[in-house]
Scaffold this motif. Structure first.
Motif, PDB file in Angstrom:
ATOM      1  N   PHE A   9       0.835  -1.198   0.000  1.00  0.00           N
ATOM      2  CA  PHE A   9       0.000   0.000   0.000  1.00  0.00           C
ATOM      3  C   PHE A   9       0.875   1.254   0.000  1.00  0.00           C
ATOM      4  CE2 PHE A   9      -3.908  -2.077   2.269  1.00  0.00           C
ATOM      5  CZ  PHE A   9      -4.063  -2.922   1.176  1.00  0.00           C
ATOM      6  N   SER A  10       1.952   1.230   0.766  1.00  0.00           N
ATOM      7  CA  SER A  10       2.856   2.382   0.806  1.00  0.00           C
ATOM      8  C   SER A  10       3.509   2.609  -0.547  1.00  0.00           C
ATOM      9  CB  SER A  10       3.936   2.170   1.875  1.00  0.00           C
ATOM     10  OG  SER A  10       3.391   2.236   3.171  1.00  0.00           O
ATOM     11  N   VAL A  11       3.899   1.518  -1.202  1.00  0.00           N
ATOM     12  CA  VAL A  11       4.507   1.637  -2.529  1.00  0.00           C
ATOM     13  C   VAL A  11       3.521   2.270  -3.506  1.00  0.00           C
ATOM     14  CG1 VAL A  11       5.419   0.344  -4.500  1.00  0.00           C
ATOM     15  CG2 VAL A  11       6.094  -0.293  -2.172  1.00  0.00           C
ATOM     16  N   ASP A  12       2.279   1.805  -3.503  1.00  0.00           N
ATOM     17  CA  ASP A  12       1.273   2.332  -4.433  1.00  0.00           C
ATOM     18  C   ASP A  12       0.995   3.820  -4.188  1.00  0.00           C
ATOM     19  OD1 ASP A  12       0.995  -0.076  -5.692  1.00  0.00           O
ATOM     20  OD2 ASP A  12      -0.785  -0.697  -4.569  1.00  0.00           O
ATOM     21  N   ARG A  13       1.096   4.254  -2.925  1.00  0.00           N
ATOM     22  CA  ARG A  13       0.796   5.654  -2.610  1.00  0.00           C
ATOM     23  C   ARG A  13       1.853   6.609  -3.137  1.00  0.00           C
ATOM     24  NH1 ARG A  13      -0.610   3.658   2.592  1.00  0.00           N
ATOM     25  NH2 ARG A  13       1.415   4.327   3.377  1.00  0.00           N
ATOM     26  N   ILE A 189       3.607   6.131  15.766  1.00  0.00           N
ATOM     27  CA  ILE A 189       3.322   7.345  14.994  1.00  0.00           C
ATOM     28  C   ILE A 189       2.487   8.324  15.813  1.00  0.00           C
ATOM     29  CG2 ILE A 189       2.058   8.252  12.992  1.00  0.00           C
ATOM     30  CD1 ILE A 189       2.870   5.668  11.505  1.00  0.00           C
ATOM     31  N   VAL A 190       1.440   7.800  16.441  1.00  0.00           N
ATOM     32  CA  VAL A 190       0.539   8.654  17.218  1.00  0.00           C
ATOM     33  C   VAL A 190       1.238   9.199  18.456  1.00  0.00           C
ATOM     34  CG1 VAL A 190      -1.596   8.698  18.570  1.00  0.00           C
ATOM     35  CG2 VAL A 190      -1.526   7.480  16.380  1.00  0.00           C
ATOM     36  N   GLN A 191       1.892   8.323  19.206  1.00  0.00           N
ATOM     37  CA  GLN A 191       2.485   8.694  20.487  1.00  0.00           C
ATOM     38  C   GLN A 191       3.686   9.628  20.340  1.00  0.00           C
ATOM     39  OE1 GLN A 191       1.098   4.399  22.368  1.00  0.00           O
ATOM     40  NE2 GLN A 191       3.249   4.782  21.973  1.00  0.00           N
ATOM     41  N   CYS A 192       4.383   9.514  19.220  1.00  0.00           N
ATOM     42  CA  CYS A 192       5.608  10.307  19.037  1.00  0.00           C
ATOM     43  C   CYS A 192       5.433  11.491  18.087  1.00  0.00           C
ATOM     44  CB  CYS A 192       6.742   9.405  18.559  1.00  0.00           C
ATOM     45  SG  CYS A 192       7.122   8.074  19.712  1.00  0.00           S
ATOM     46  N   GLY A 193       4.257  11.651  17.531  1.00  0.00           N
ATOM     47  CA  GLY A 193       3.995  12.834  16.716  1.00  0.00           C
ATOM     48  C   GLY A 193       4.723  12.866  15.389  1.00  0.00           C
ATOM     49  N   TYR A 194       4.959  11.701  14.785  1.00  0.00           N
ATOM     50  CA  TYR A 194       5.597  11.666  13.470  1.00  0.00           C
ATOM     51  C   TYR A 194       4.640  12.199  12.406  1.00  0.00           C
ATOM     52  CZ  TYR A 194       9.597   8.804  15.006  1.00  0.00           C
ATOM     53  OH  TYR A 194      10.751   8.340  15.601  1.00  0.00           O
ATOM     54  N   LYS A 195       5.206  12.637  11.290  1.00  0.00           N
ATOM     55  CA  LYS A 195       4.410  13.242  10.229  1.00  0.00           C
ATOM     56  C   LYS A 195       4.673  12.554   8.891  1.00  0.00           C
ATOM     57  CE  LYS A 195       4.931  17.690  12.602  1.00  0.00           C
ATOM     58  NZ  LYS A 195       5.469  19.073  12.514  1.00  0.00           N
ATOM     59  N   ARG A 196       3.727  12.706   7.965  1.00  0.00           N
ATOM     60  CA  ARG A 196       3.869  12.092   6.651  1.00  0.00           C
ATOM     61  C   ARG A 196       5.105  12.647   5.939  1.00  0.00           C
ATOM     62  NH1 ARG A 196      -0.332  11.445   1.562  1.00  0.00           N
ATOM     63  NH2 ARG A 196       0.599   9.504   0.811  1.00  0.00           N
ATOM     64  N   PHE A 197       5.809  11.755   5.261  1.00  0.00           N
ATOM     65  CA  PHE A 197       7.032  12.045   4.489  1.00  0.00           C
ATOM     66  C   PHE A 197       8.238  12.374   5.368  1.00  0.00           C
ATOM     67  CE2 PHE A 197       3.650  13.776   1.459  1.00  0.00           C
ATOM     68  CZ  PHE A 197       3.463  12.548   0.839  1.00  0.00           C
ATOM     69  N   ILE A 218       8.437   4.738   9.237  1.00  0.00           N
ATOM     70  CA  ILE A 218       8.770   5.629   8.116  1.00  0.00           C
ATOM     71  C   ILE A 218       8.160   5.111   6.821  1.00  0.00           C
ATOM     72  CG2 ILE A 218      10.687   6.507   6.718  1.00  0.00           C
ATOM     73  CD1 ILE A 218      10.237   7.901   9.441  1.00  0.00           C
ATOM     74  N   THR A 219       8.082   3.794   6.649  1.00  0.00           N
ATOM     75  CA  THR A 219       7.440   3.223   5.467  1.00  0.00           C
ATOM     76  C   THR A 219       5.956   3.573   5.445  1.00  0.00           C
ATOM     77  OG1 THR A 219       9.020   1.384   5.437  1.00  0.00           O
ATOM     78  CG2 THR A 219       6.970   1.085   4.210  1.00  0.00           C
ATOM     79  N   ALA A 220       5.301   3.473   6.601  1.00  0.00           N
ATOM     80  CA  ALA A 220       3.874   3.815   6.676  1.00  0.00           C
ATOM     81  C   ALA A 220       3.626   5.258   6.270  1.00  0.00           C
ATOM     82  CB  ALA A 220       3.353   3.571   8.084  1.00  0.00           C
ATOM     83  N   PHE A 225      14.101   6.431   4.826  1.00  0.00           N
ATOM     84  CA  PHE A 225      14.833   5.731   5.885  1.00  0.00           C
ATOM     85  C   PHE A 225      16.300   5.677   5.468  1.00  0.00           C
ATOM     86  CE2 PHE A 225      16.302   1.808   8.029  1.00  0.00           C
ATOM     87  CZ  PHE A 225      15.905   2.076   9.326  1.00  0.00           C
ATOM     88  N   TYR A 226      17.137   6.477   6.153  1.00  0.00           N
ATOM     89  CA  TYR A 226      18.558   6.533   5.806  1.00  0.00           C
ATOM     90  C   TYR A 226      19.314   5.586   6.731  1.00  0.00           C
ATOM     91  CZ  TYR A 226      22.851   8.524   3.935  1.00  0.00           C
ATOM     92  OH  TYR A 226      24.058   8.692   3.288  1.00  0.00           O
ATOM     93  N   THR A 227      19.817   4.475   6.163  1.00  0.00           N
ATOM     94  CA  THR A 227      20.469   3.464   6.987  1.00  0.00           C
ATOM     95  C   THR A 227      21.938   3.806   7.215  1.00  0.00           C
ATOM     96  OG1 THR A 227      21.230   2.026   5.194  1.00  0.00           O
ATOM     97  CG2 THR A 227      18.980   1.727   5.965  1.00  0.00           C
ATOM     98  N   LEU A 228      22.387   3.585   8.429  1.00  0.00           N
ATOM     99  CA  LEU A 228      23.781   3.794   8.805  1.00  0.00           C
ATOM    100  C   LEU A 228      24.278   2.498   9.426  1.00  0.00           C
ATOM    101  CD1 LEU A 228      25.928   6.043   8.821  1.00  0.00           C
ATOM    102  CD2 LEU A 228      25.183   6.614  11.133  1.00  0.00           C
ATOM    103  N   SER A 229      25.327   1.893   8.846  1.00  0.00           N
ATOM    104  CA  SER A 229      25.759   0.553   9.254  1.00  0.00           C
ATOM    105  C   SER A 229      26.292   0.518  10.682  1.00  0.00           C
ATOM    106  CB  SER A 229      26.808   0.013   8.286  1.00  0.00           C
ATOM    107  OG  SER A 229      27.947   0.858   8.247  1.00  0.00           O
ATOM    108  N   ASP A 230      26.983   1.558  11.090  1.00  0.00           N
ATOM    109  CA  ASP A 230      27.514   1.654  12.450  1.00  0.00           C
ATOM    110  C   ASP A 230      27.287   3.072  12.951  1.00  0.00           C
ATOM    111  OD1 ASP A 230      28.953  -0.987  12.908  1.00  0.00           O
ATOM    112  OD2 ASP A 230      29.896  -0.334  11.047  1.00  0.00           O
TER     113      ASP A 230
END
Length: 512
Positions: A9-13, A189-197, A218-220, A225-230
């Motif tokens: 669903f996230s991909v389609d959006r 998302i709700v408890q921490c106040g995250y936003k779209r994009f 972040i996918t939702a 999502f910027y991954t950092l190996s260490d």
């Protein structure tokens, strides 16, 4: 909602928005989905079926993200393992979970002992031509079609199995269903106040519930999502600045390293609206430093566990430092007397507000697991009459907020008095020459136990006499709570996820 549909669903959006980034790749949602489908098709062709396990010994990278979503599409079980565990613990996890595949990279290949398996899994290396591997991840992508047989997935099917660090014994597998993971992501998302994009820094290892939760959230939101190996404080600061990061979910130790780095003063934090932490308490001093430097809209304390993602949360600890807040949107908690036996005829007494008790959490929450993998003995000890017994001690204050004072196992009894380490730690860290402090009990012939303070100083002129004087005249400490012994350290031993390894202090693995 299962995680296959959740992802698709996230991909389609937002097909053309950036989904995931690492130092080598930057993929849109559509490009990520194509990789996921190719890997899923290859894994299915190699025999991966519904509810089979895929063990992952990888750092944070795009390939780890691809594997997670590919496994979800096939209804299999993603089993990420902390490859910083001992080889003995790794082998225990493999024998316990019986994976169909084990995926590894250079940093974890020393843990692979193929000859020890009676029915060995298929080994997949991230790189080509690894003699320990049966096939490489690159081959999974390159020699594949994007089509595979669709699998019917139920909400109660297991999505992931997380293994705890095993600091007090062998690691425990924590199975979590699609429903558990979806409900936890929505609650976050709700408890921490995250936003779209929103864009986040995926620095917390994806073998930990915090790492995978950040990815799911972040996918939702169709974010990046910027991954950092260490974890590296300088690199983290550079990414926050360059990528205009909006939210962070880290341990207090990571925040400490970021705000203490000289480069932090050069960074533009104006896009950063939310800081979330978990896994340990954050000192008032560190909260103030984060607030002054980053100026976020909120600093959230998320208190929970791998077994049940949220217990309580504090929507902004700047208002009330030290509190764990109130129950999450799916939660119901109680504090009960520790003087109980789990018998059918006995129900533990709920303690009144202000009294210290053990935190127990209602298992009816959609975020709650059902029990440990292959460990009915431990499940029976932790789950009783529909409640999960956390082993954490706390009290409810006049405003209804939970305040954690320590673990039952860490509670000190000196001269018949119960002493809670975290209360003393919060006092001592206020001393201007104290950087970190851990309180433990040491056996004593006269008192039963005495209070011992392990101190990491930020000023070498510190003396035991001034520390004792500071505690003696502090209005929050009684005389019997004062440490009777101080040990100076250069660092506090911690697990890769930031948990203090108190057992190592007691075993004197760290020398004063």
């Amino acid at each position: 909602m299962d995680l296959k549909n959740f992802f698709e669903f996230s991909v389609d959006r937002s097909q053309n928005r950036i989904a995931v980034v690492d130092s080598n790749q930057r993929l849109t949602y559509n490009e990520l989905n194509e990789k996921v489908d190719r890997v899923a098709a290859s894994l299915q062709k190699l025999g991966l079926g519904k509810q089979d396990r895929v063990m992952v010994l990888l750092k944070n990278r795009v390939e780890t993200v691809v594997l997670f979503w590919a496994v979800q599409k096939l209804g299999a079980i993603f089993t990420p393992i902390n490859f910083r565990l001992s080889q003995e613990d790794i082998m225990y996890c493999i024998q316990d979970v019986e994976p169909k595949f084990v995926v590894f990279e250079d940093a974890s290949e020393h843990l692979i002992m193929k000859e020890t398996f009676k029915e060995r899994p298929i080994f997949i290396s991230i790189k080509k031509n690894n003699p320990l591997a049966d096939i490489s991840f690159i081959e999974l992508e390159e020699h594949s079609l994007t089509s595979f047989d669709r699998v019917i997935i139920q909400d109660q099917d297991i999505s992931s199995i997380y293994y705890t660090s095993g600091t007090t014994g062998v690691p425990k597998g924590v199975p979590r269903s699609h429903k558990n993971e979806y409900a936890s992501a929505m609650a976050h998302i709700v408890q921490c106040g995250y936003k779209r994009f929103d864009t986040t820094l995926g620095v917390f290892p994806l073998y930990h519930v915090i790492g995978l939760r950040s990815l799911q959230v972040i996918t939702a939101l169709n974010g990046n999502f910027y991954t950092l190996s260490d974890f590296d404080s300088l690199e983290s600061l550079q990414i926050i600045d360059k990528e205009k990061v909006n939210c962070l979910f880290q341990t207090p130790t990571m925040y400490h390293d970021i705000v203490s780095h000289p480069y932090a003063k050069e960074v533009d934090f104006s896009t950063l609206h939310t800081l979330v932490y978990s896994g340990a308490s954050m000192s008032k001093e560190l909260i103030n430093k984060c607030d002054e430097l980053m100026k976020p809209e909120r600093i959230v304390n998320q208190y929970g566990s791998t077994e049940i993602y949220t217990f309580t949360y504090s929507p902004d600890v700047r208002r009330k430092p030290g509190t764990a807040g109130k129950p999450g949107i799916h939660q119901n908690i109680k504090l009960v007397s520790t003087n109980y036996k789990k018998e059918a005829s006995f129900y533990p007494r709920v303690v009144p507000n202000g009294d210290v008790g053990e935190v127990i959490v209602n298992m009816k929450s959609p975020e709650a697991f059902k029990g440990y993998w292959n460990r009915p003995d431990i499940t029976k000890k932790c789950i009783y009459e529909g409640w999960y017994y956390t082993g954490d001690l706390g009290f409810i204050d006049d405003e209804g907020d939970l305040n954690i004072v320590g673990r039952i196992d860490d509670m000190i009894i000196s001269g018949g008095e119960k002493i809670y380490p975290e209360l003393i730690e919060k006092v001592l860290v206020e001393h201007p020459k104290v950087n970190e402090v851990i309180i433990i009990g040491e056996e004593d012939e006269r008192w039963g136990q005495i209070v011992v303070a392990y101190i990491v100083p930020n000023d070498c002129s510190i003396s035991f006499q001034e520390l004792d004087r500071f505690c003696k005249y502090h209005n929050q400490l009684s005389s019997y709570q004062r440490p009777r012994k101080y040990v100076l350290l250069d660092h506090i031993p911690k697990s890769p996820t930031g948990k203090v390894l108190r057992k190592k202090l007691k075993e004197n693995i760290i020398c004063p």
